[in-house]
Design an enzyme around this catalytic site. Structure first.
Site, PDB file in Angstrom:
ATOM      1  N   LEU A  72       0.673  -1.410  -0.002  1.00 14.94           N
ATOM      2  CA  LEU A  72       0.142  -0.057   0.016  1.00 14.94           C
ATOM      3  C   LEU A  72       0.941   1.364   0.207  1.00 14.94           C
ATOM      4  O   LEU A  72       0.305   2.273  -0.392  1.00 14.94           O
ATOM      5  CB  LEU A  72      -1.144   0.043   1.225  1.00 14.94           C
ATOM      6  CG  LEU A  72      -2.122  -1.100   1.248  1.00 14.94           C
ATOM      7  CD1 LEU A  72      -2.654  -0.981   2.434  1.00 14.94           C
ATOM      8  CD2 LEU A  72      -2.733  -0.983   0.059  1.00 14.94           C
ATOM      9  N   GLY A  75       7.822   4.707   3.434  1.00 18.30           N
ATOM     10  CA  GLY A  75       8.249   5.736   4.018  1.00 18.30           C
ATOM     11  C   GLY A  75       9.551   5.489   4.532  1.00 18.30           C
ATOM     12  O   GLY A  75      10.167   4.520   4.201  1.00 18.30           O
ATOM     13  N   SER A  78       9.112   3.020   7.285  1.00 21.23           N
ATOM     14  CA  SER A  78       8.343   1.681   7.145  1.00 21.23           C
ATOM     15  C   SER A  78       7.844   1.509   6.047  1.00 21.23           C
ATOM     16  O   SER A  78       7.838   2.418   4.770  1.00 21.23           O
ATOM     17  CB  SER A  78       7.161   1.788   8.031  1.00 21.23           C
ATOM     18  OG  SER A  78       6.382   3.011   7.678  1.00 21.23           O
ATOM     19  N   ASP A 202       2.313  17.090  12.142  1.00 19.75           N
ATOM     20  CA  ASP A 202       2.704  16.742  10.724  1.00 19.75           C
ATOM     21  C   ASP A 202       1.457  16.827   9.781  1.00 19.75           C
ATOM     22  O   ASP A 202       1.183  15.932   9.265  1.00 19.75           O
ATOM     23  CB  ASP A 202       3.504  15.302  10.836  1.00 19.75           C
ATOM     24  CG  ASP A 202       3.992  14.966   9.507  1.00 19.75           C
ATOM     25  OD1 ASP A 202       4.423  15.690   8.890  1.00 19.75           O
ATOM     26  OD2 ASP A 202       4.333  13.750   9.328  1.00 19.75           O
TER      27      ASP A 202
END
Length: 423
Positions: A72, A75, A78, A202
């Site tokens: 999916l 980053g 991860s 963020d």
């Protein structure tokens, strides 16, 4: 040898579960093989190190009962995978697989903190509406990789981000009625976080995902990987870089995700926030708190509604000069900061003199105003939108509206009084 107790309810890495339904069989060929010399997905990240990532493959079964059926996303800390829970018929989960050296304990502590009821929920004996708009953590387990252990967060799968959706807009921006609805939902999530003494730090379109209301979309993704498998790149004999699939569709609540940069506590002092969204008090090294998220909310609503950025990054090679450009652009747009604000940081003297005149190391851009820059609204709607921005993009943090207050701003709640916001 006995293993140490896992922190914060962490599932032990040796946990195994009985498989209740048959795993899918994925093809070993029939997919596009990407040239080994091309960089793919996470390989393009400046900090990428292959040995830090778990070498996940589509079809793998982890923790005894999660079969990975698609990639999916990815980053710097991860990769994210769609998995089917073989113990529960057609139940899908998103697995966020951290790099083995990721400081995942912080993010885990944030999710654990968020599980506690806030005072409003205790007083009202009811769930805060913002819980539908902040991502939750279902479970955590560990898997062993060739270079260390990897923490895996188990979450409900979500749809595409607003940033991804925005790339499909012809003008590069959303219609005003969509923006007001999106911001309203994000504000409910922020109100929950702030009531729990959490600062997200963020908030931007990449971290706002649309929840799914029909899991058949996920079944379609799994079936697609069987009948028309996604491209991939093979590195040596132990690593496969899969290409991510977008989860198109979804009509559920807008959900604030990625709490890895969140802070627990009302006052912080370290550097935070993406550079282009960074609030002035963070740039200048002042103590900061929940108002930085409200600055982000102002930047967010601008980004969703206007095709051009409000502030630009000018010098990525020199953080100091980039800060100067950033503060100069703020000064040009908002006027010089008040003395009360400047006095909170010794850094201020680098950029403004005692009277508030700019003396930074870069030129001050031509003076402009928010009203001059708005291109997508006219008349009363433009005036209300500018008023909203002026209530969020202010030098003094305590002068910014809270999430609750912003939710009731006339530009967001004024449909009945002001007519169609698409006019």
């Amino acid at each position: 040898m006995a293993s140490a107790s896992p922190p914060l309810g962490l599932s032990p890495p040796f946990k195994k579960s009985r498989i209740g339904c048959s795993p899918s069989v994925f093809p070993a060929s029939g997919f596009e093989v990407i040239d080994p010399n091309l960089l793919v997905e996470e390989e393009r990240l400046p900090t990428y190190d292959r040995t830090n990532y778990y070498p996940m493959r589509i079809g793998d079964i982890v923790d005894g009962h999660y079969q990975v059926v698609a990639k999916l996303g990815y980053g710097g800390s991860s990769t994210v995978w769609l998995a089917r829970d073989l113990n529960k018929e057609r139940l899908y989960r998103a697995l966020k697989v951290h790099v083995h050296n990721a400081p995942y304990y912080h993010e885990l502590s944030v999710y654990e903190h968020l599980k506690k009821p806030i005072q409003q929920e205790i007083d009202d004996k009811d769930t805060h509406p913002g819980r539908d708009h902040v991502r939750q953590l279902d479970d955590v387990f560990m898997i062993d990789g060739p270079h260390g252990q990897h923490a895996v967060f188990v979450m409900v799968p979500l749809g595409m981000s607003l940033a991804t959706m925005q790339t499909g807009q012809q003008t590069g921006a959303f219609q005003p009625i969509f923006v007001t609805q999106a911001l309203s939902q994000a504000l409910l999530g922020l109100a929950l976080l702030h009531s729990a003494d959490l600062i997200h730090t963020d908030l931007h379109a990449d971290n706002l995902l649309i929840a799914l209301t029909d899991e058949s979309i996920l079944s379609t993704i799994e079936e697609s990987e069987i009948t028309k498998p996604s491209p991939r790149k093979q590195i040596g004999g132990d690593t496969t870089i899969h290409v991510s699939q977008y989860v198109f569709g979804g009509a559920g609540p807008l959900t604030i995700s990625d709490l890895g940069q969140a802070r627990i506590g009302r006052t912080q002092t370290d550097k935070a926030m993406p550079i282009q969204y960074r609030a002035p008090e963070v740039i200048l090294g002042m103590p900061w708190g929940t108002p930085v998220d409200m600055w982000s909310a102002g930047m967010l609503v601008w980004t969703l509604l206007e095709p051009k950025s409000l502030f630009h990054v000018y010098d990525m090679a020199s953080p100091e000069l980039n800060d100067a450009h950033h503060l100069a652009a703020m000064t040009s747009l908002l006027g010089p900061p008040p003395k009360e604000f400047r006095d909170r940081s010794e850094e201020s003297s680098k950029y403004w003199d005692e009277q508030g005149n700019w003396q930074g190391p870069v030129p001050l851009p031509p003076k402009t105003s928010l009203a001059d820059l708005v291109t997508t609204l006219q008349g009363e709607q433009k005036a209300l939108f500018v008023d909203l921005l002026e209530c969020l993009l202010t030098w003094l943090p305590e002068g910014r509206l809270t999430a609750d207050q912003t939710y009731f701003h006339p530009w967001l709640r004024g449909d009945d009084e002001n007519g169609d916001q698409e006019s």
